[in-house]
Scaffold this motif. Structure first.
Motif: not given
Lengths: 216, 330
Positions: A65, A131, A134, A188-189, A191, A202, A204, A210, A212, B27, B40
């Motif tokens: 990351s 987890s 953000k 995950t992801n 929002k 968000q 992550f 999970e 995308d 991202e 992305k």
């Protein structure tokens, strides 16, 4: 300029680094099983090149990351290397990775006073426990919160609560409060977005499901 | 035996050369088009990926500045402000308007680019929106109709009391334009998500097709399902985005162009298509047409699939929808 700063603040790079199994890479595979590297520098472009050229043999077959945060103040810049949850003093140069980090620090002239530096954080996503959320505000930049600690906070008019590894917006100063309607998120992801206050939250890190992206 | 050896060495070389590749996933998110747009990009060059995202952001901003009915300097604002006069427009606005008319024809006006005046009366963005009177709606609906838009070379004219609004297709159109920039720059894999209107190509960071969750509008912690796509678009229309309750009645922003009232046939419509503008417009159209008519329409189109949750919560799928790695729930 404001937009440019926001852009800079919110770049999040995940580097999928895969290398052939050279002996060199194998030697250090076990030693870099759980790490986080932070570089505070006013020369982020050089730092990125050094990470790619000097440090990448130490991260074989990893998903890394990359995160960048712009800091508006004057601070002392340096490298911080945390391995298996322990701070390692790279200046000792006892191991190969410490020697490589020392070389990076020398090229970046660190530690030294840095004007409006960029914080680059590189960590091993595969080994991250738990987890994170953000929280990005157009005016206040990005902040990262762990989801395993219950708390409440406020950023740019948006009050949010972390509870039981989930996050939700409790209150917002915006007109329609649409951002409070979706309730809590934990995937995950996923929002939560407050468009009038330009705040996004968000999830992550390592969680059960999970994705995308989400369509809604 | 020798053939097996040859095959094995080929696979080994391929695996080795593939595994030597260093890929970066960047991202970025930005508030554009009245929503949060998420980018992305997965590429072998960090700098190229960063520049491509910046260019994609600029492209979406450029398109928004052309087609937003709320921006004074936009071409669509100028068309709406000058009814009865031809207004010269860019190739992008002309293209969007022509495509919108084609889709309006295809959907028998379930999707309509001329609902601007009706939406303005509803004013879903107001602090306390109110349902306009039936008389006002009836009068405005009579002015709605894509066939009344006039084209002359690179100019567009609308009738008096008619206004263009590309809210049902604009996000998808802008996403497609930004994707073109990324592809032109040689980006290997990318995803752009404009508030649920998504286009993605290549593979995700795990080397698989992009995994898209379809949110359940009624249960925030659950999904209606998951699809796995690449070089494809997905868009969802739901009645939960902009809405209000007046005298116990729920009103939302997806209007039936024939009545000017919110369509009550569906709760959520997800469309898979080769372009994001088509997915976006069809999701709106099917919401108005209803599950059965909408699925019937989709079955006549190539490489287009739909998943509908009707007003009673029943699920409807087009024949090929589940072929896109669909898994229900969780």
């Amino acid at each position: 300029m404001k937009r440019r700063n926001f852009l800079k603040n919110s770049f999040l790079a995940l580097a999928s680094v895969s290398f052939c199994q050279s002996g060199f890479a194998k030697v250090f595979e076990q030693k870099t099983s759980n790490f986080e590297l932070s570089i505070l520098t006013q020369n982020p472009e050089l730092a990125k090149i050094l990470v790619q050229t000097i440090l990448k043999p130490f991260f074989p077959n990893k998903v890394l990351s990359f995160q960048e945060f712009f800091l508006p103040q004057k601070v002392v810049g340096d490298l911080v290397w945390v391995e298996n949850f322990s701070l390692v003093n790279y200046k000792n140069q006892k191991t190969e990775i410490e020697k490589a980090l020392f070389k990076v620090a020398q090229k970046l002239k660190l530690p030294s006073l840095q004007e409006k530096p960029t914080l680059i954080k590189i960590s091993d996503l595969e080994h991250q426990k738990g987890s994170f959320a953000k929280v990005t505000s157009q005016s206040q930049g990005t902040k990262i919160f762990e989801l395993n600690k219950d708390f409440q906070s406020e950023i740019s008019g948006v009050t949010f609560e972390v509870k039981n590894n989930k996050i939700k917006i409790l209150h917002s100063t915006c007109k329609h409060k649409i951002c409070t309607q979706p309730g809590e998120i934990s995937q995950t992801n996923e929002k939560l977005i407050c468009i009038p206050n330009c705040v996004s939250i968000q999830i992550f890190g390592k969680v059960k499901n999970e994705f995308d992206a989400f369509t809604l | 035996m020798s053939l097996t050896l040859l095959l094995c060495s080929f696979l080994l070389i391929f695996r080795q050369s593939f595994s030597q590749e260093t890929l970066f996933q960047l991202e970025h998110e930005e508030f554009l088009l009245g929503t949060l747009v998420e980018f992305k990009v997965i590429h072998d060059d960090f700098g190229e990926a960063q520049n491509s995202i910046l260019q994609a952001v600029s492209e979406i901003q450029r398109i928004e500045n052309l087609i937003s009915p709320y921006i004074f300097s936009s071409e669509v604002y100028q068309i709406n402000a000058n009814p009865g006069k031809f207004v010269k427009v860019s190739s992008e606005t002309l293209e969007l308007c022509q495509k919108s008319c084609e889709l309006a024809k295809l959907t028998n006006s379930a999707f309509e680019p001329t609902l601007g005046a009706v939406l303005e009366k509803w004013n879903f963005n107001a602090l306390e929106p109110k349902k306009p009177s039936q008389e006002i709606l009836d009068a405005l609906v009579k002015k709605v109709g894509y066939s009344k838009i006039q084209f002359k070379n690179d100019s567009i004219k609308v009738d008096f009391e008619m206004k263009l609004d590309f809210g049902g297709i604009g996000k998808g159109f802008a996403v497609d334009k930004a994707i073109l920039i990324l592809k032109k720059n040689g980006i290997k894999s990318a995803l752009i998500n404009a508030g649920g209107d998504i286009f993605c190509f290549g593979k995700n960071s795990e080397g698989k097709k992009w995994k898209i969750g379809i949110k359940n509008p009624e249960k925030s912690d659950k999904n209606l399902g998951t699809v796995e796509i690449s070089d494809f678009a997905v868009a969802t229309s739901g009645n939960y985005e902009r809405n209000f309750v007046e005298n116990g009645i729920f009103y939302h922003h997806i209007l039936n162009p024939k009545t000017g009232l919110p369509s009550q046939t569906c709760k959520s419509v997800t469309v898979l298509a080769k372009t994001c503008e088509l997915a976006d417009a069809l999701a709106t159209a099917i919401f108005v047409l209803g599950a059965e008519n909408g699925i019937e329409l989709v079955e006549t189109l190539e490489k287009t699939e739909a998943f509908v949750v009707d007003g009673n919560g029943n699920l409807f799928f087009s024949k090929g929808f589940k072929d896109f790695g669909f898994s229900e729930g969780f």
